[in-house]
Design an enzyme around this catalytic site. Structure first.
Site, PDB file in Angstrom:
ATOM      1  N   SER A  76      -5.705   3.648   4.697  1.00 14.51           N
ATOM      2  CA  SER A  76      -5.181   2.924   3.542  1.00 14.51           C
ATOM      3  C   SER A  76      -6.293   2.245   2.750  1.00 14.51           C
ATOM      4  O   SER A  76      -6.162   1.101   2.305  1.00 14.51           O
ATOM      5  CB  SER A  76      -4.145   1.875   3.991  1.00 14.51           C
ATOM      6  OG  SER A  76      -3.386   1.414   2.900  1.00 14.51           O
TER       7      SER A  76
ATOM      8  N   SER B 197       0.796  -1.238   0.000  1.00 11.70           N
ATOM      9  CA  SER B 197       0.000   0.000   0.000  1.00 11.70           C
ATOM     10  C   SER B 197       0.821   1.276   0.000  1.00 11.70           C
ATOM     11  O   SER B 197       0.252   2.370  -0.109  1.00 11.70           O
ATOM     12  CB  SER B 197      -0.956   0.011   1.198  1.00 11.70           C
ATOM     13  OG  SER B 197      -2.090  -0.768   0.938  1.00 11.70           O
TER      14      SER B 197
ATOM     15  N   LYS C  58       0.257   3.932  -2.567  1.00  8.65           N
ATOM     16  CA  LYS C  58      -0.679   5.060  -2.456  1.00  8.65           C
ATOM     17  C   LYS C  58       0.026   6.402  -2.270  1.00  8.65           C
ATOM     18  O   LYS C  58      -0.625   7.453  -2.325  1.00  8.65           O
ATOM     19  CB  LYS C  58      -1.678   4.806  -1.330  1.00  8.65           C
ATOM     20  CG  LYS C  58      -2.559   3.583  -1.562  1.00  8.65           C
ATOM     21  CD  LYS C  58      -3.635   3.447  -0.489  1.00  8.65           C
ATOM     22  CE  LYS C  58      -4.491   2.206  -0.700  1.00  8.65           C
ATOM     23  NZ  LYS C  58      -3.896   0.999  -0.092  1.00  8.65           N
TER      24      LYS C  58
END
Length: 401
Positions: free
Chosen positions: A135, A75, A78
């Site tokens: 997230s 993640s 991102k």
């Protein structure tokens, strides 16, 4: 060339240099990159597969370990997703007040999420908070679809932006970092992306939040808790993004600021979350204990104003096209550094905003420490005869002052 000199008391280590989007070649493997200190602290990031620590103002690398190794980022992907969202807000393509509708595809993401329902609407502000704090994979896809029309188009934008930044170790295949083929980056590239994201000063308003709620006025409020626990427990930490999958292990791109000195630290492939947090903290401790930096000019800051011939305005503000900073090692003796402003001759209207008018250079004796273009801060059209006449009369009335 018009030249003007003035001194500034500053301290800088031998590794200080400019490192920003105006010079993406510095980020490439085969190009010259910021020098790391000669003595790499062996005790740092022992468990990480790769790691890097840099000064956010100058881009100078203070520590690195396998920093160009291509690894799955989970993640931490991102960081780029958030960068493109903030770019779109800055460019006026979207507003944080805009309502974003959730597609069935976005709602189906799974993993870390805010449990968006197909057809559910939230503002960009709410969805960005879900991405930055929790997230949220579903929110990331929903926003990507809103901005680009589809996730695939947004991914193409991510890869293009990475290329513009000189991120040669990176290829994205989705917006949220869920496991997929041909999706990788490096600690080095994540640090570059993170530094670029931090140029949007409003981003830490979201990434520094430890806990909050979405759907506050509904029957089903959703509690957000930051996946980066260090924003609560590490002094000065205000971002940026965690990541975990079985393949990527524990990853984190972190930033902290103390007394105006901001660091960016990235680790990838950590065995556990506590180890990840401990090693990021140790890297930050090393940076804050041994270095400090000073920003001379922020990107977009007015450096000086110059007279412009036959313009609708008499003076043209010149702004720094990128951040200019110097880095010093604690305990080093202060020395005087020169800032040299060199401008083009006979600046005449019309001038376009962003047009290069000159450079500002920071020097230590004969050694160039940093250089950045000075660009026009505004558009300037040509003045008409009446405007020029009024300006002439004003000069007469004030004896040319």
């Amino acid at each position: 060339m018009k030249k003007s000199f003035f001194n500034t008391a500053a301290v800088v280590c031998a590794t200080a240099l400019i490192f920003g989007p105006s010079a993406p070649a510095l980020a490439e493997k085969d190009a010259k990159k910021p020098d790391a200190p000669q003595a790499q602290p062996a005790a740092l990031a022992k468990e990480a597969g790769s790691a890097i620590l840099l000064d956010a103002a100058t881009g100078t690398v203070l520590f690195e370990k396998n920093s160009h190794e291509k690894l799955p980022p989970a993640s931490v992907t991102k960081v780029m997703t958030m960068l493109l969202i903030m770019d779109a807000v800055k460019d006026g393509k979207v507003k944080f007040e805009d309502k974003i509708r959730t597609s069935e595809y976005a709602a189906s993401m799974g993993g870390s999420q805010i449990f968006l329902e197909p057809g559910e609407e939230m503002t960009l502000d709410e969805m960005f908070k879900g991405i930055a704090v929790a997230s949220a994979n579903d929110a990331a896809v929903a926003v990507a679809e809103h901005i680009a029309g589809s996730e695939q188009e947004f991914v193409a934008m991510m890869n293009k932006r990475a290329q513009e930044l000189g991120c040669a170790d990176t290829h994205f295949n989705n917006v949220n970092g869920l496991p997929t083929d041909n999706h990788y980056t490096s600690a080095h590239d994540l640090a570059i992306m993170s530094r670029e994201l931090l140029k949007h000063e409003g981003v830490t308003k979201y990434t520094a939040v430890y806990e909050d709620h979405l759907r506050k006025s509904s029957a089903k409020p959703f509690w957000l808790v930051n996946t980066n626990k260090l924003v609560k427990f590490y002094n000065g930490m205000d971002g940026l993004k965690t990541g975990y999958t079985a393949e990527a292990k524990y990853c984190l791109s972190a930033t902290a600021e103390r007394n105006g000195f901001r660091l960016v630290a990235v680790v990838m492939g950590e065995p556990t979350s506590p180890t990840r947090n401990a090693e990021i903290s140790q890297m930050m401790d090393y940076g804050f204990a041994n270095y400090k930096s000073e920003v001379l000019y922020k990107q977009g800051e007015v450096v000086e104003k110059v007279k412009i011939d036959k313009g609708k305005i008499a003076e043209l503000p010149l702004v720094a096209n990128d951040t200019v900073g110097i880095l010093m090692k604690k305990g080093e003796k202060k020395e005087a550094y020169q800032k040299l402003v060199a401008l083009k001759e006979d600046i005449k209207a019309p001038v376009k905003k962003g047009q290069v008018i000159g450079q500002v250079t920071v020097k230590q004796g004969e050694k160039e420490v940093a250089k950045v273009d000075l660009v026009a801060g505004v558009d300037v059209g040509e003045a008409n005869m009446w405007e020029l006449f009024k300006r002439t009369v004003e000069k007469w009335m004030t004896f040319g002052e």
